[in-house]
Write an enzyme that holds these catalytic residues in place. Structure first.
Site, mmCIF file in Angstrom:
data_model
loop_
_atom_site.group_PDB
_atom_site.id
_atom_site.type_symbol
_atom_site.label_atom_id
_atom_site.label_comp_id
_atom_site.label_asym_id
_atom_site.label_seq_id
_atom_site.Cartn_x
_atom_site.Cartn_y
_atom_site.Cartn_z
ATOM 1 N N CYS A 138 -34.816 69.440 -40.707
ATOM 2 C CA CYS A 138 -36.054 69.280 -41.452
ATOM 3 C C CYS A 138 -36.949 68.330 -40.696
ATOM 4 O O CYS A 138 -36.717 67.132 -40.678
ATOM 5 C CB CYS A 138 -35.710 68.743 -42.827
ATOM 6 S SG CYS A 138 -37.054 67.935 -43.649
ATOM 7 N N CYS A 197 -38.849 65.885 -42.760
ATOM 8 C CA CYS A 197 -38.039 64.733 -43.164
ATOM 9 C C CYS A 197 -38.039 63.698 -42.048
ATOM 10 O O CYS A 197 -38.014 62.498 -42.290
ATOM 11 C CB CYS A 197 -36.596 65.123 -43.428
ATOM 12 S SG CYS A 197 -36.424 66.466 -44.561
ATOM 13 N N ASP A 202 -52.007 60.716 -4.523
ATOM 14 C CA ASP A 202 -52.103 59.522 -3.716
ATOM 15 C C ASP A 202 -51.735 59.959 -2.297
ATOM 16 O O ASP A 202 -50.964 60.888 -2.118
ATOM 17 C CB ASP A 202 -51.085 58.497 -4.238
ATOM 18 C CG ASP A 202 -51.197 57.192 -3.511
ATOM 19 O OD1 ASP A 202 -52.318 56.695 -3.398
ATOM 20 O OD2 ASP A 202 -50.163 56.678 -3.055
HETATM 21 P P1 ADP Z 1 -52.702 54.279 -0.471
HETATM 22 O O1 ADP Z 1 -53.800 54.480 -1.447
HETATM 23 O O2 ADP Z 1 -52.871 55.155 0.711
HETATM 24 O O3 ADP Z 1 -51.359 54.389 -1.073
HETATM 25 P P2 ADP Z 1 -52.810 51.369 -0.652
HETATM 26 O O4 ADP Z 1 -53.835 51.314 -1.732
HETATM 27 O O5 ADP Z 1 -51.427 50.992 -1.032
HETATM 28 O O6 ADP Z 1 -52.843 52.782 0.092
HETATM 29 O O7 ADP Z 1 -53.281 50.443 0.553
HETATM 30 C C1 ADP Z 1 -54.566 50.626 1.139
HETATM 31 C C2 ADP Z 1 -54.717 49.915 2.451
HETATM 32 O O8 ADP Z 1 -54.525 48.529 2.268
HETATM 33 C C3 ADP Z 1 -53.727 50.330 3.498
HETATM 34 O O9 ADP Z 1 -54.159 51.448 4.207
HETATM 35 C C4 ADP Z 1 -53.672 49.075 4.378
HETATM 36 O O10 ADP Z 1 -54.749 49.076 5.290
HETATM 37 C C5 ADP Z 1 -53.882 47.951 3.391
HETATM 38 N N1 ADP Z 1 -52.625 47.363 2.945
HETATM 39 C C6 ADP Z 1 -52.088 47.414 1.717
HETATM 40 N N2 ADP Z 1 -50.926 46.744 1.644
HETATM 41 C C7 ADP Z 1 -50.698 46.251 2.878
HETATM 42 C C8 ADP Z 1 -49.656 45.468 3.470
HETATM 43 N N3 ADP Z 1 -48.584 45.052 2.768
HETATM 44 N N4 ADP Z 1 -49.758 45.143 4.762
HETATM 45 C C9 ADP Z 1 -50.810 45.560 5.473
HETATM 46 N N5 ADP Z 1 -51.816 46.288 5.001
HETATM 47 C C10 ADP Z 1 -51.790 46.635 3.719
HETATM 48 MG MG MG Z 2 -49.755 54.100 -2.266
#
Ligand code: ADP
Ligand code: MG
Length: 821
Positions: free
Chosen positions: A95, A98, A493
């Site tokens: 049910c 319920c 992504d």
């Molecule tokens: P995506 O959207 O491709 O998954 P992110 O948003 O995680 O990428 O990261 C975007 C950008 O930020 C990366 O391409 C890099 O240039 C920089 N980035 C992010 N995290 C790191 C890190 N831990 N070390 C170096 N660069 C980073």
């Molecule tokens: Mg990512």
């Protein structure tokens, strides 16, 4: 003043339900923000699962707010625990209205935030505040309310081990028999009694014997229906059980005992058939449970002892021989082997495991013997989480079902009223004989009962969830199966989803010499400038979980560099990281991050970066900040390449074929790199250089423009976007708890081609739901029409009614066997 909304930070809730305990949610938030100076006001909107921050942009910037929201999310999540219990049916038809009543009553227990229940799924799932009520207290209160519960599948082996409590054991034993067998036996007796009643009456004219037979037939055929009917009557609801029992009693009253007995028999027969059928949908869980070995061979010193898995502790070592199932989650300490992970992930290829790799309970060791260090207790393993999720999913009803459950209450009441009118009007207005009017009314009542309608949706949706679970796809509830079917846009992504997610460092380009040497050579073992740059970057990135960071660390390990210690590590999501090494401050990340450092001369690096990007390589800059003269300085560039998955283009094509209108790629990476990847993959549109909060904005735009959006990501650094989309799909979630928590649909395997399968399955489910709805309505319509036009006899109404119920259940069950073409 600026405003930022963070829908992702709150546990999922149902906007219809009253929100007990939000004050304590606010306490948690206030606690956390009291340390922040830039926050002016915080508003919590549990209905929309949103936190809104008003902040002073001069004191804090968007990414800090974002970080804060991200930090808060898990705290709020942790505070609210979810407890799942098996819900036992007290016989009779499942049910679902319920179940609604059960939800409402459990909801009123202080500390409970949300309860979902399904008798068909056999699950009650309660989200509650652990600081207000403990889970044992909660279970006690629920039992006090008269809700029949027993431990969930995850807890079962533990309870068995402690079966010193005899009551529990007997209780469970009784249930197990009750479910299928007692009802089956009752149906058989009802049938025999009904037939012997008829023979005694017609062939031999033995009225006493036939009366006794019919009484037996009524009792055995009506027992479970009556019980369930009484339960719902006590809750002030009239449902189909009540209708059937009333019809049978009415038939006896006008001297048509055989028809009444037959009605009860057919009714309970179709109940039993449904019971067997629906049990098959629950097999999804049962087959997952069978994957868990109950014992592990633990190595203690030189001895090997066999222990039940729930007695094994974190840090124990177990041995797993070829051909055996891994008993617990852990990390390989010795040996190497190939493991078949398909039982968990549905992925086709075995995976090789070496020292340091994670192995999961329930997977099968194919080749070598391995020794594994336990990292999770038995009840926290990935497979235990999966079982829990599938169980919860069974209580999480599809929208269609919620609507039907609500309508059913009014509909059933309406049927009773119409039935009474169908007797009163002919008899008192037209002077018809009571007997014939009554029979027509009973036939009408049976014909109009919505049983098929009520059962069709859960039977279908549960089958789809079961099919998914077998293929390593976990839907968090029926609602998501329906939502996926409605999706118009899929946003991917880039990193780790469309690309392999195994980025490789291809170039190491030092730009400034001297500073690096000062830094790295403090440990005196680095031979070249390149090694020094890599050492520094890896030392810092060692603290980050980002795939790019891991590739840098991996490269350093390949070159056998011994990493140093980084302190004051801070990640800037979507930008990069900051940390201190040997007292100096460094920044590693993209150009955007470095520009925000100020006083930084990027001109020398610019040309090199352009060159790398046009080759589709992501360039990561390494810089030292706040030198003595206040300036910063670029030390070098690391180029990283992450190739497109080989099946990406094909998968996007398949998505279009199953009806997705628009495919989008979102990335924090640079425009040029994004363009290169987007072209290869064949997406319709891409957005580059996005910060995590930009991804949310884009998602909202897409939803406004095109309709429902699904976001596909790895669920770890995309958690906010997954939560903001209408459906969040996490890929490769096996072993990552965050991903399993934030996503709505979880692909255990790291395989893109599961995504078209998810869409195809959901669309097929939607089609089946529609077929079932139309069929159920059509049958009711035709039967009711027949009652009025050709005076359809009661037994035929019953056959039509019960037959359609069984048919829609079977049509739903077909989805268990669905295979993507
Ligand atoms: P995506 O959207 O491709 O998954 P992110 O948003 O995680 O990428 O990261 C975007 C950008 O930020 C990366 O391409 C890099 O240039 C920089 N980035 C992010 N995290 C790191 C890190 N831990 N070390 C170096 N660069 C980073
Ligand atoms: Mg990512």
């Amino acid at each position: 003043m600026s405003k930022e909304h963070y829908p992702e930070a709150l546990p999922k809730s149902d906007p219809d339900l009253d929100q007990v305990g939000d004050d304590s949610c606010m306490d948690v938030i206030n606690d956390a923000i009291s340390k922040q100076s830039g926050i002016i006001n915080v508003a919590l909107d549990t209905a929309d699962e949103k936190i809104t921050f008003d902040y002073d942009p001069l004191v804090m910037d968007g990414s800090q707010i974002f970080q804060l929201a991200q930090d808060l999310g898990p705290i709020l999540h942790d505070r609210w625990s979810t407890c799942t219990m098996r819900l036992d049916r007290k016989g009779g038809r499942a049910c679902e209205s319920c179940a609604l009543a059960v939800e409402n009553r459990v909801q009123r227990i202080p500390g409970v935030r949300r309860a979902t229940a399904s008798f068909i799924g056999g699950v009650l799932s309660v989200n509650f505040d652990e600081q207000v009520i403990s889970s044992d207290e909660l279970k006690g209160r629920i039992r006090q309310l008269g809700v029949p519960i027993s431990p969930s599948a995850v807890d079962e082996p533990f309870e068995d081990a402690a079966s010193a409590e005899p009551e529990g054991t007997i209780g469970r034993f009784r249930q197990r028999i009750q479910r299928r067998h007692v009802e089956t036996v009752f149906v058989v007796i009802a049938f025999v009694a009904m037939i012997s009643g008829l023979i005694a009456d017609l062939a031999f004219g033995l009225t006493t014997l036939s009366t006794v037979s019919y009484v037996i037939a009524y009792i055995t055929g009506g027992y479970f229906g009556l019980r369930a009917g009484l339960t719902s009557l006590r809750q002030g609801k009239i449902d189909v059980d009540v209708l059937m029992v009333m019809a049978a009693l009415g038939a006896a009253f006008v001297g048509a005992a055989f028809e009444g007995a037959m009605l009860l028999f057919l009714f309970s027969l179709s109940n039993v058939l449904q019971l067997y059928a629906l049990d098959r949908t629950r097999n999804a869980i049962r087959s997952l449970m069978k994957l868990r070995p109950t014992e592990a061979m633990i190595k203690r010193g030189n001895q090997i002892i066999t222990l039940p898995i729930e007695k094994v502790n974190i840090g124990d070592r177990f041995i797993c021989r070829p051909g055996e199932r891994v008993p617990l989650d852990g990390v390989v300490i010795e040996g190497s082997s190939t493991l078949d992970q398909s039982p968990l992930t549905g992925e086709s290829m075995p995976v090789s495991k070496n020292v340091g790799d994670t192995v999961l309970a329930g997977t099968i060791n194919l080749h070598g013997g391995i020794e594994v260090g336990v990292t999770r207790m038995a009840r926290d393993t990935t497979i235990a989480k999966m079982i829990q999720l599938v169980e919860e999913a069974q209580s999480e009803k599809a929208q269609t079902q919620r609507t039907i459950d609500r309508i059913e209450q009014y509909y059933a009441t309406g049927v009773v009223i119409v039935t009474v009118l169908a007797i009163v009007i002919p008899v008192f207005v037209f002077g018809e004989a009571f007997g014939s009017a009554f029979f027509r009314a009973m036939a009408l009542m049976v014909a109009a009962s919505p049983c098929a309608l009520v059962i069709s949706t859960p039977a279908t949706v549960l089958s789809a969830i079961g099919n998914g679970a077998r293929n390593g796809v976990l839907f968090k509830g029926g609602a998501y199966v329906e939502q996926v079917a409605a999706v118009k846009v899929v946003a991917f992504d880039k990193t780790g989803t469309l690309t392999e997610g195994r980025p490789v460092v291809t170039d190491i380009i030092p730009i400034t010499d001297g500073v690096v040497a000062d830094q790295a050579n403090k440990n005196g073992k680095l031979s070249s400038e390149q090694e020094e740059l890599l050492w520094l970057a890896a030392t810092i990135e060692n603290r980050s979980e980002h795939p790019l960071a891991r590739s840098i660390v991996k490269k350093a390990k390949e070159q056998a560099l011994e990493l140093g210690q980084a302190s004051s590590f801070k990640a800037a999501p979507g930008l990069g990281v900051r940390a201190t090494v040997n007292g100096d401050r460094f920044v590693i990340g993209n150009q955007r991050l470095l520009r925000s450092e100020g006083n930084l001369d990027l001109s020398e690096a610019e040309a090199t970066i352009m060159q790398l990007q046009s080759k589709g390589k992501t360039s990561i800059l390494v810089a030292q900040s706040s030198l003595d003269n206040g300036a910063s300085k670029v030390l070098g560039i690391l180029a990283i390449s992450d190739v497109l998955r080989s099946d990406a283009a094909e998968v996007i094509q398949e998505l279009k074929e199953v009806g997705v209108k628009h495919v989008v790629m979102l990335t924090g990476d640079n425009e040029r790199v994004a363009q290169a990847i987007a072209e290869q993959a064949g997406v319709d549109e891409y957005y580059a250089s996005l910060l995590p909060q930009d991804k949310l904005t884009i998602l909202h735009q897409l939803i406004e423009q095109h309709g429902p959006v699904a976001m596909v990501g790895d669920g770890v650094n995309d958690a906010p976007a997954l939560a903001a989309a209408n459906v969040g799909i996490a890929m490769g979630a096996v072993g990552t708890d965050v991903a399993m928590e934030t996503a709505d649909v979880i692909l255990m395997a790291d395989e893109l081609h599961k995504i078209p399968y998810v869409f195809a399955l959901s669309r097929k489910t939607r089609r089946t739901l529609l077929q079932n709805l139309i069929f159920s309505f059509a049958v009711v319509f035709v039967l009711v029409l027949a009652v009025f036009t050709i005076e359809l006899a009661l037994p035929f109404a019953v056959i039509g009614h019960e037959g359609s119920t069984v048919l829609v259940s079977l049509n739903g069950l077909k989805l268990l066997r669905y295979k993507p073409s």
